[in-house]
Design a protein around this motif. Structure first.
Motif, PDB file in Angstrom:
ATOM      1  N   LEU A 279       0.717  -1.218   0.004  1.00 11.20           N
ATOM      2  CA  LEU A 279       0.011   0.058  -0.143  1.00 11.20           C
ATOM      3  C   LEU A 279       0.857   1.109  -0.084  1.00 11.20           C
ATOM      4  CD1 LEU A 279      -2.294  -1.229   2.648  1.00 11.20           C
ATOM      5  CD2 LEU A 279      -3.198  -0.931   0.462  1.00 11.20           C
ATOM      6  N   ALA A 280       0.874   1.841  -0.958  1.00 17.18           N
ATOM      7  CA  ALA A 280       1.427   3.217  -1.177  1.00 17.18           C
ATOM      8  C   ALA A 280       0.857   4.435  -1.717  1.00 17.18           C
ATOM      9  CB  ALA A 280       2.619   2.960  -2.181  1.00 17.18           C
ATOM     10  N   PRO A 281      -0.426   4.654  -0.831  1.00 20.53           N
ATOM     11  CA  PRO A 281      -1.534   5.532  -1.249  1.00 20.53           C
ATOM     12  C   PRO A 281      -0.956   7.098  -1.199  1.00 20.53           C
ATOM     13  CG  PRO A 281      -1.928   4.668   0.898  1.00 20.53           C
ATOM     14  CD  PRO A 281      -0.811   4.014   0.520  1.00 20.53           C
ATOM     15  N   GLY A 282       0.215   7.370  -0.451  1.00 24.64           N
ATOM     16  CA  GLY A 282       0.561   8.712  -0.288  1.00 24.64           C
ATOM     17  C   GLY A 282      -0.021   9.211   0.851  1.00 24.64           C
ATOM     18  N   ALA A 283       0.014  10.651   0.821  1.00 23.89           N
ATOM     19  CA  ALA A 283      -0.593  11.492   1.617  1.00 23.89           C
ATOM     20  C   ALA A 283      -1.161  12.955   0.756  1.00 23.89           C
ATOM     21  CB  ALA A 283       0.638  11.986   2.595  1.00 23.89           C
ATOM     22  N   THR A 284      -2.307  13.310   1.505  1.00 22.73           N
ATOM     23  CA  THR A 284      -2.430  14.772   0.887  1.00 22.73           C
ATOM     24  C   THR A 284      -2.552  15.831   1.879  1.00 22.73           C
ATOM     25  OG1 THR A 284      -4.986  14.108   1.477  1.00 22.73           O
ATOM     26  CG2 THR A 284      -4.060  13.399  -0.873  1.00 22.73           C
TER      27      THR A 284
END
Lengths: 961, 230
Positions: A279-284
């Motif tokens: 899981l590498a959904p990142g950040a916002t």
């Protein structure tokens, strides 16, 4: 309208896209570029208000451009709730706003905004309940006003093709940012079959709008490149791996147990079962709460970066930039390069940034305001000013007239997929973010989801995680340097004002949340349920951090023990069409080998389970009469057909069936009821001893699968040495009935067809035109009749042949409905229609099939109980008088005004000229000759007379002739 | 002798009809007779069908091939009567020649596929084994062509990755909710199923396949080849 398209940029090269397309927004034609999202195209066209909020109908516009919020849910080509900031425009696309009337710019329902004091949280629990008559009216109005998108239930405007697709990678990487790409690379290098799923059309994550150069990367070829180019270089390398599949523009909306992933790619649903998931959904960008923080014109840092770099759109003209980390200067620099006048950068930190971007911003003359942040946005439909002040919200420093406020207050990890009902995120005091540190086996995580970091660090960690996943090793620890940490601002800047929106989806303000806590909803989960914070279309993706931190703060807890509310699928709005897929596959149709012959003969069909059986070929009454008077043929291929053999075949049958079969001679057939372990009658059929030691059993259409399973279950669980062959599909079958049936068979076969040579309840082998057939002299219709079983590939030919040969006897096909009349004339019951889950076989009149003086058999114990109890109810045949109305199946039988039974089957007999039927009655009404009152469905009664025998040919003379 | 008798139908003058007979008629397929079966040879545009074989995907009816199942405790012994090595097969593996394939379905069940008309000879060898000749009871649809995976991935929830399910492999699966035995060869995916579902399965394949270029075709374009090895 102002032209917001950029032709050039001072600091970066803009992507080139010459392809001009056009779509409509609320019927107005909008010109766009093919690389535009709907939101970027509308923003470029100067349309600032795109929708209205859920409850108060406050104006909503482009905010983060990342598809997280409800601000940009639009109806696209008839499909509601499409994310406008994630959906590429297409030529001719029809886009419409939602939740606003007559338009987002002027929305009549915005009156709600002035009624705020009347609509506190949970107002529907508190208001409009006195007087009582008020609530139904209020409820109707509330329901009409609630909701966002509207589904076209007519299906007239949507003609979408939905597909389900499947993937089975060794490793599925979710998120194509720097860490995700690095993970892919490592896993591919290990030879694993990798599937990379990326929500955006391009790979690279936040790198694609970052002009920063890569430094200190372990892969030296990437050093010195812009992050965008570095991501491109990794992508180029990945393209060389044949064991990698990349799905772009595909969003994972759920992650279930055993690594089952659900992803949507436009109208396709992907079901992905992966060996391991990274899981590498990142950040916002963080959602910062302050006064009027929901007005159009307030955007996130990455939101404006995306607009400028990916779509060539100028976000505004005069901007105030708010931030607390070095990245804010990168954003300000991009704004300046796009020609936006940056009035001030309010940096909550005390020390000035030393980055190249900060230097450029400073050189461009933009003042930097340290130890400052935003207190309030000004404006009604759009931003026209900003108030800057101290972080404590006490002292205002300055006000600015602007049309754009950029919030770059740090980043919150996108935890939805990591959490999803499995793992509770916790606040990492050191990294100043909520984080999921430990995932179940088979799940890995990497990238900004552990806190933002440099490209080099993300690349390094991504490679390590990819390798670990490929090798089935433990999740490597993530590391963040001091420079990576962004100290979080207060979740709410506590300046004056009552419009501090925590949850923009559901219009919940800090004041309302506090009021709800005061009412006793002082746990984050109950607070969520009461206020509906985090329950809107974004499902907390935007506000989860603010909700958790403020819930803790307002209940007197420290942020360190704050917990977000539970996240569950789906991650994005998913249409029912995507979830349902193409429906016709769910109910396959079973057709007999003669199906097309029936169609050609004009049959109408009924569903018998999955089977299509001819209901009739026109007039049912005429069909029934025709058969009785001459010759009829019915397709009975759907009957179950089991071959039973083996050393213990007869012992097995003795055990499974209630009758005695040891003396059933070869060539003979016997009727049998079938009894469950509970003694209940659930099926009947015939058993033929077709050759020494080989039995051929026919069952009803509906129960054949259950019977087969039951037989196999008992074989597995006992020591019987028996073989069961499912011969159902192998043999087609027809029943030829009527007084001329023997004459026809004599033409077709060359065996002795006389009563003596081929008596009732016996079986023979023969051939018809060289095709081997099995003949069974049995019948359900009460006439002289024969079943012919033959290889199904001859179905069409055999049917055609029999019809041709039978023409001289006026043979006519008949359907199930006709057969039901004929069997009713003979008083034969149909399991499942005349019986139910409580049917005692003695009461149903098939006690003659039960030989309880034999060894143990299925249901024997319960049958003894039934027998000891005696007959309480009885299934009886009855007849009506000529001219009486025909009752419906299922109507009640009454005695002295009380219900004492029910009709199970009722039909008009064309040959007898009156109504007949079967009914369950109390035993005291079962004596032949008893008159029973049958209640008609439309009211009124008809009187039936209980019979002691079949209404037609009670002695069975015809059957045995 | 109910089971063995009906394959000895040399005297039969009836035509054996595929479960897709009505589909042939609906599409005006050109038909040919093979071993007593009326089968589609092509759907009136063999050139186009051939090009789809190279670039797209085709669905072909092979319901006329011989299908014999051998089941029971002695199956591993009995199978040696036609293929001595077949008893050594792992479950869901096969051994084959161009004209015959033996699929091991379970520890004690084999499915033998053979060229049309050759089942009588095999049944004679298995006369005392209780083998069942399925004849028209078992239908056979074949997906062929370069792009056939695009059709299959929309049709079954089973893992059909080519590195995990190589030619020669056998799967017991559901395709469009219909139980099928899938036998993979280098050129085709062969789907054996109960005949009553055949039209439904065909229609479901065409429904999902139409978007990825699936065409119906016949034996002229995709003749029967049963070899599963690479």
């Amino acid at each position: 309208m102002p032209d917001k398209r950029l032709s050039s940029h001072a600091y970066i090269s803009l992507s080139e896209c010459d392809q001009a397309i056009a779509f409509t927004f609320n019927s107005k034609v909008i010109k766009a570029r093919s690389d535009d999202t709907i939101a970027s195209a509308l923003h470029a066209a100067g349309i600032g208000i795109l929708s209205r909020s859920f409850k108060y109908h406050r104006p909503r516009g482009l905010y983060d451009g990342y598809g997280l919020g409800a601000d940009l849910l639009l109806a696209v080509d008839g499909t509601p709730n499409v994310r406008g900031d994630k959906t590429r425009v297409e030529d001719g696309m029809d886009v419409r706003s939602q939740n606003a009337w007559p338009s987002p710019d002027f929305d009549a329902m915005a009156v709600n905004n002035t009624l705020v004091p009347l609509l506190p949280n949970g107002f529907y629990y508190k208001m409009f309940h006195r007087p009582k008559w008020l609530w139904p009216i209020a409820e109707k109005f509330i329901r009409k006003a609630a909701g966002i998108g509207a589904i076209d239930t007519t299906g007239e405007t949507v003609d979408t093709r939905y597909e389900k697709r499947y993937r089975f990678p060794d490793i599925c990487v979710i998120g194509g940012g720097p860490a995700g790409l690095a993970s892919c690379l490592a896993a591919c290098q290990e030879g694993k079959h990798v599937l990379l799923v990326e929500e955006d059309p391009q790979l690279g994550g936040h790198s694609v709008h970052t002009a920063t150069k890569v430094a200190n990367c372990q892969d030296d070829r990437l050093n010195g490149l812009s992050e965008q180019d570095a991501a491109g270089a990794i992508w180029d390398e990945l393209k060389t791996y044949k064991n990698l599949e990349i799905l772009t523009s595909t969003v994972v909306f759920a992650l279930y147990e055993d690594n089952l992933i659900a992803a949507q790619s436009k109208h396709d649903l992907y079901k992905i079962r992966a060996g391991a998931v990274i899981l590498a959904p990142g950040a916002t960008d963080r959602h910062l709460v302050f006064e009027n923080n929901d007005i159009p014109g307030i955007m996130t840092g990455r939101g404006v970066e995306r607009l400028i770099t990916m779509h060539g759109v100028k976000p505004g003209t005069r901007a105030v930039v708010i931030g607390n980390h070095d990245g804010v200067y990168h954003t300000a620099m991009l704004l300046q390069g796009a020609g936006v006048e940056v009035l001030v950068v309010a940096d909550s930190r005390s020390d000035a940034a030393t980055t190249e971007a900060a230097r450029i911003v400073n050189e461009n003359g933009t003042p930097i305001q340290p130890l400052s942040t935003i207190h309030a946005a000004k404006g009604r439909k759009s931003v026209n000013g900003a108030v800057i002040g101290d972080i404590a919200g006490k002292v205002e420093h300055a006000s600015y007239r602007c049309d754009l406020i950029v919030i770059a207050a740090g980043f919150k990890p996108q935890l939805s997929l990591l959490s999803m009902g499995r793992v509770q995120p916790g606040w990492d005091e050191e990294r100043q973010v909520f984080r999921v540190e430990k995932l179940p086996d088979g799940l890995y995580s990497t990238g900004d989801v552990h806190g933002t970091a440099s490209f080099a660090q993300l690349y390094k960690e991504g490679k390590a995680v990819g390798l670990a996943a490929a090798q089935g090793a433990e999740q490597p620890q993530s590391v963040r340097s001091k420079e990576d940490i962004i100290v979080a601002l207060p979740a709410d800047i506590p300046a004056k004002g009552k419009h501090h929106f925590i949850c923009k989806c559901m219009d919940v303000t800090r004041a309302e949340a506090c009021a709800s806590i005061a009412e006793g909803f002082d746990r984050v989960e109950t607070l969520k349920r009461y206020t509906s914070m985090g329950m809107g279309p974004c499902q907390g993706k935007m506000c989860y951090e603010a909700v958790a931190r403020l819930a803790a703060e307002d209940t007197g807890l420290s942020t360190s023990v704050a917990v977000p509310t539970t996240v569950r699928p789906p991650y994005i709005p998913v249409s029912f069409g995507v979830l349902a897929g193409r429906s016709q596959h769910l109910i396959p149709i079973r057709r007999t080998a003669m199906h097309d012959m029936h169609q050609q003969a004009g049959a109408t069909f009924l569903n018998a389970g999955q089977w299509k059986r001819p209901h009739s070929y026109g007039d049912v009454q005429r069909e029934a009469r025709s058969m009785r008077e001459g010759l009829g043929i019915i397709d009975v291929s759907t009957l179950g057909k089991l071959g039973i053999s083996g050393p213990d075949a007869i012992d097995f049958l003795q055990f499974m069936l209630p009758g005695k079969f040891r003396k059933l001679a070869t060539g003979k057939i016997r009727y049998s009821a079938m009894i469950g372990e509970d003694g209940i009658l659930f099926e009947d059929g015939t058993l033929a001893h077709v050759k020494e030691g080989y039995y051929y059993m026919s069952t009803t259409t509906g129960n054949q699968d259950a019977i087969r399973s039951l037989f196999w279950w008992w074989i597995v669980t006992t020591d019987f040495d028996v073989k069961i062959d499912n011969l159902g599909p192998i043999f087609a079958a027809v029943n030829i009935s009527g007084k001329n049936s023997r004459k026809l068979l004599e033409k077709l076969v060359d065996i002795d067809m006389s009563t003596e040579g081929f008596p009732y309840m016996s079986t023979r082998n023969a051939t018809i035109n060289g095709v081997p057939v099995m003949l069974f002299r049995i019948g359900f219709t009460g006439e002289l009749s024969y079943e012919i079983h033959f290889p199904s590939e001859y179905g069409e030919a055999m049917w055609t042949h029999i019809m041709a040969e039978g023409a001289e006897y006026s043979i006519k096909p008949f359907g199930i409905e006709t057969q039901r009349i004929l069997r009713l004339e003979k008083g034969h019951l149909l399991p499942g229609i005349d019986t139910d889950a409580l049917t005692n076989p003695y009461e149903a009149g098939v006690g003659f099939t039960i030989k309880d003086n034999k060894d143990d058999f299925i249901g024997k114990a319960f049958l003894k109980n039934f027998k000891d109890r005696g007959i309480e109810n009885k299934l009886i045949p009855y007849k009506l008088s000529a001219g009486d109305a025909i009752p419906s199946d299922g109507v009640a039988i009454l005695k002295a005004g009380k219900i004492t039974g029910r009709v199970t089957s009722s039909r008009m007999s064309p040959i007898l000229g009156y109504g007949i039927g079967l009914a369950w009655v109390n035993v005291d009404q079962s004596t032949p000759g008893t008159k029973i009152a049958i209640r008609l469905a439309g009211g009124g009664d008809v009187i039936g007379e209980v019979l002691d025998h079949a209404a037609y040919d009670p002695e069975g003379v015809l059957l045995k002739s | 002798m109910i089971l063995q008798n009906y394959i000895s139908d040399d005297q039969a003058t009836f035509v054996k009809a595929s479960p897709l007979a009505q589909v042939y008629r609906d599409h005006s397929a050109s038909c040919t007779t093979i071993a007593g079966w009326n089968m589609a040879s092509h759907y009136n545009d063999p050139k186009k069908e051939l090009s789809h074989l190279k670039e797209g995907s085709l669905i072909v009816d092979w319901s006329h091939i011989g299908k014999i199942s051998l089941r029971g405790e002695t199956a591993t012994v009995d199978i040696a009567k036609i293929a001595p090595d077949a008893a050594e097969l792992a479950i869901l593996q096969s051994c084959s020649t161009e004209t015959q394939a033996i699929l091991r379905l379970t520890t004690d069940e084999f499915l033998i596929l053979c060229m049309p008309g050759e089942e009588a000879e095999l049944m004679a060898k298995l006369s005392d084994t209780g083998a069942i000749c399925h004849g028209g009871g078992m239908a056979c649809l074949v997906l062929a062509g370069k792009n056939r995976d695009a059709v299959l991935e929309r049709s079954t929830a089973m893992n059909i990755r080519r590195d995990l399910v190589p030619p020669g492999a056998v799967l017991q699966t559901t395709v469009h909710t219909i139980r099928c035995t899938l036998y993979r060869t280098p050129d085709c995916d062969i789907l054996l199923h109960s005949r009553e579902y055949s039209v439904s399965l065909f229609e479901a394949f065409m429904d999902v396949g139409i978007g990825v270029g699936l065409l119906p075709s016949g034996l002229d374009v995709v003749p029967v080849k049963l070899a599963g090895g690479r």
